[in-house]
Scaffold this active site. Structure first.
Site, PDB file in Angstrom:
ATOM      1  N   LYS A 128      -9.286  -1.583  -4.107  1.00 37.95           N
ATOM      2  CA  LYS A 128      -9.818  -0.225  -4.019  1.00 37.95           C
ATOM      3  C   LYS A 128      -8.670   0.779  -3.900  1.00 37.95           C
ATOM      4  CE  LYS A 128     -13.501  -2.041  -1.160  1.00 37.95           C
ATOM      5  NZ  LYS A 128     -12.808  -2.850  -0.124  1.00 37.95           N
ATOM      6  N   LYS A 167       0.829  -1.206   0.000  1.00 37.76           N
ATOM      7  CA  LYS A 167       0.000   0.000   0.000  1.00 37.76           C
ATOM      8  C   LYS A 167       0.868   1.263   0.000  1.00 37.76           C
ATOM      9  CE  LYS A 167      -4.216  -1.964   1.915  1.00 37.76           C
ATOM     10  NZ  LYS A 167      -5.063  -2.184   3.088  1.00 37.76           N
ATOM     11  N   LYS A 193      -3.020  -6.848  -8.382  1.00 36.58           N
ATOM     12  CA  LYS A 193      -4.160  -7.282  -7.586  1.00 36.58           C
ATOM     13  C   LYS A 193      -5.275  -6.227  -7.682  1.00 36.58           C
ATOM     14  CE  LYS A 193      -5.561  -6.682  -3.056  1.00 36.58           C
ATOM     15  NZ  LYS A 193      -5.548  -6.535  -1.625  1.00 36.58           N
TER      16      LYS A 193
HETATM   17  P1  ADP Z   1      -9.392  -3.851  -0.995  1.00 35.18           P
HETATM   18  O1  ADP Z   1      -8.001  -4.340  -1.248  1.00 35.18           O
HETATM   19  O2  ADP Z   1     -10.125  -3.639  -2.269  1.00 35.18           O
HETATM   20  O3  ADP Z   1      -9.460  -2.655  -0.083  1.00 35.18           O
HETATM   21  P2  ADP Z   1     -10.386  -5.265   1.330  1.00 35.18           P
HETATM   22  O4  ADP Z   1      -9.092  -5.076   2.056  1.00 35.18           O
HETATM   23  O5  ADP Z   1     -11.587  -4.544   1.820  1.00 35.18           O
HETATM   24  O6  ADP Z   1     -10.168  -5.015  -0.250  1.00 35.18           O
HETATM   25  O7  ADP Z   1     -10.709  -6.811   1.310  1.00 35.18           O
HETATM   26  C1  ADP Z   1     -11.958  -7.366   1.515  1.00 35.18           C
HETATM   27  C2  ADP Z   1     -11.880  -8.827   1.170  1.00 35.18           C
HETATM   28  O8  ADP Z   1     -11.752  -8.967  -0.244  1.00 35.18           O
HETATM   29  C3  ADP Z   1     -10.690  -9.537   1.796  1.00 35.18           C
HETATM   30  O9  ADP Z   1     -11.081 -10.819   2.230  1.00 35.18           O
HETATM   31  C4  ADP Z   1      -9.698  -9.643   0.661  1.00 35.18           C
HETATM   32  O10 ADP Z   1      -8.871 -10.772   0.787  1.00 35.18           O
HETATM   33  C5  ADP Z   1     -10.620  -9.778  -0.535  1.00 35.18           C
HETATM   34  N1  ADP Z   1      -9.971  -9.258  -1.733  1.00 35.18           N
HETATM   35  C6  ADP Z   1      -9.687  -7.960  -1.987  1.00 35.18           C
HETATM   36  N2  ADP Z   1      -9.104  -7.830  -3.192  1.00 35.18           N
HETATM   37  C7  ADP Z   1      -8.996  -9.080  -3.709  1.00 35.18           C
HETATM   38  C8  ADP Z   1      -8.497  -9.611  -4.935  1.00 35.18           C
HETATM   39  N3  ADP Z   1      -7.993  -8.830  -5.874  1.00 35.18           N
HETATM   40  N4  ADP Z   1      -8.557 -10.962  -5.124  1.00 35.18           N
HETATM   41  C9  ADP Z   1      -9.097 -11.775  -4.185  1.00 35.18           C
HETATM   42  N5  ADP Z   1      -9.598 -11.336  -3.008  1.00 35.18           N
HETATM   43  C10 ADP Z   1      -9.550 -10.012  -2.775  1.00 35.18           C
END
Ligand code: ADP
Length: 348
Positions: A217, A132, A214
């Site tokens: 958000k 990040k 990946k």
């Molecule tokens: P972001 O990275 O979009 O902020 P979050 O941290 O809110 O996502 O993650 C919420 C859930 O979604 C977690 O269980 C995370 O492992 C899953 N997740 C987020 N991005 C991915 C991805 N690209 N592939 C698979 N799972 C994901």
């Protein structure tokens, strides 16, 4: 709607690994932006699959979102949006609990105790933190300590199974270490916290974003679950591919478009498209059109349901309020034990 459902075919997955604890499923999702396909296939789909089968707590982690979002209005809006998304995607609030992390302030209290049990060196190895920061987020202390709050999130409800995406493996490992460390130090004879297991579908692994990294958000490379029309088309068409000419054979296994297609398509359709890639004469444009159709169809019912639900946000707030009430009650039972075991006296 569910493709591949390991829990349905293997209910033993729900059995808690450590004795003396009942199976409890917990997971959180950040309201830091619009939910996307990575969130859906990595986590939400499994949440919807599990929520009615076992006692469970799903929370919208707004404290976590503050680590990357400082726009209060956006945070409020995204928080309600996440609840709407879950309800539209099949979450039944009469079967489980959906609530806001900030409705359970005990979670920040428990995380303080966990801070004191966490070596800084362990957090310094945090892959998610490093990623990040590399992507431009400010290295604030909240972002650095993110896994500790996440551990408190899981353990304060006595979570035994944590359905998350593969990117969360390390954070669940930190959570397991903290549960073990707390138990060893403060309650060696009668462990207070279970050692939770991650529930990660390896065939989903990490869903790629339109730029091939990946999908997240934090990286502005997402395709939203509820994107439609022009916006959806434009995002799908922007997915990065290599420059192999249309007529040449292509490798589906290294293609970002195919990585998404395989999540949506039936097995037959997936194999058919893979064969077309390998045969040549099938361009990335064809694949993107196919993907566009698949996404549009897959979420058609949920999209309709969401439109209806959005007309009744009072209902959504009631769901969150009731979920929060149950979440707080469960959290307080663990927090009471944790306070007592660690020597924290309260006089109220
Ligand atoms: P972001 O990275 O979009 O902020 P979050 O941290 O809110 O996502 O993650 C919420 C859930 O979604 C977690 O269980 C995370 O492992 C899953 N997740 C987020 N991005 C991915 C991805 N690209 N592939 C698979 N799972 C994901």
């Amino acid at each position: 709607m569910l493709k591949n459902s390991p829990i349905q075919s293997n209910p033993a997955l729900l059995k808690p690994p450590s004795t003396g604890f009942k199976p409890i499923v917990v997971s959180g999702i950040q309201p830091s932006g619009t939910l996307h396909l990575g969130n859906y296939f990595g986590a939400i789909r499994q949440h919807v699959e599990l929520h009615a089968a076992v006692e469970s707590y799903f929370f919208i982690v707004n404290y976590h979102a503050l680590t990357s979002l400082s726009d209060a209005k956006a945070l409020r809006n995204y928080s309600v949006d996440v609840a709407l998304d879950y309800l539209a995607l099949g979450f039944d609030p009469t079967k489980s609990n959906l609530f806001l992390q900030s409705d359970v302030p005990q979670v920040t209290e428990l995380s303080w105790i966990f801070y004191t049990l966490t070596p800084v060196s362990q957090l310094e190895k945090g892959v998610s933190f490093k990623d990040k920061v590399a992507a431009g987020l400010t290295a604030n202390a909240g972002l650095f300590n993110y896994p500790i709050l996440q551990a408190a999130d899981i353990l304060i409800y006595g979570g035994t199974l944590v359905p998350v995406g593969a990117d969360q493996k390390q954070n669940v490992e930190i959570c397991r270490d903290l549960a073990a460390r707390f138990n060893e130090r403060f309650s060696p004879d009668n462990p207070i916290f279970p050692i939770p297991e991650p529930y990660i579908l390896e065939d989903v692994a990490v869903v790629p974003g339109v730029d091939g990294r990946k999908m997240s958000k934090s990286y502005s490379n997402t395709i939203g679950i509820f994107d439609e029309g022009k916006e959806l088309k434009q995002k799908v068409m922007s997915i990065v591919t290599d420059s192999t000419p249309l007529e040449d054979p292509k490798d589906p296994d290294t293609c970002n478009v195919f990585a998404l297609i395989r999540l949506f398509a039936s097995d037959e359709k997936r194999d058919e498209i893979a064969a077309a890639y390998r045969a040549g004469g099938y361009g990335y444009g064809h694949a993107k059109k196919e993907l566009l159709g698949l996404v549009t169809e897959y979420f058609a019912d949920a999209r309709e349901k969401r439109r209806e639900l959005a007309k009744n946000t009072d209902f959504v707030m009631d769901v969150l309020r009731e979920g929060g009430r149950k979440g707080r009650a469960q959290a307080e039972t663990f927090m009471e034990k944790a306070r007592a075991a660690s020597g924290l006296i309260t006089t109220y």
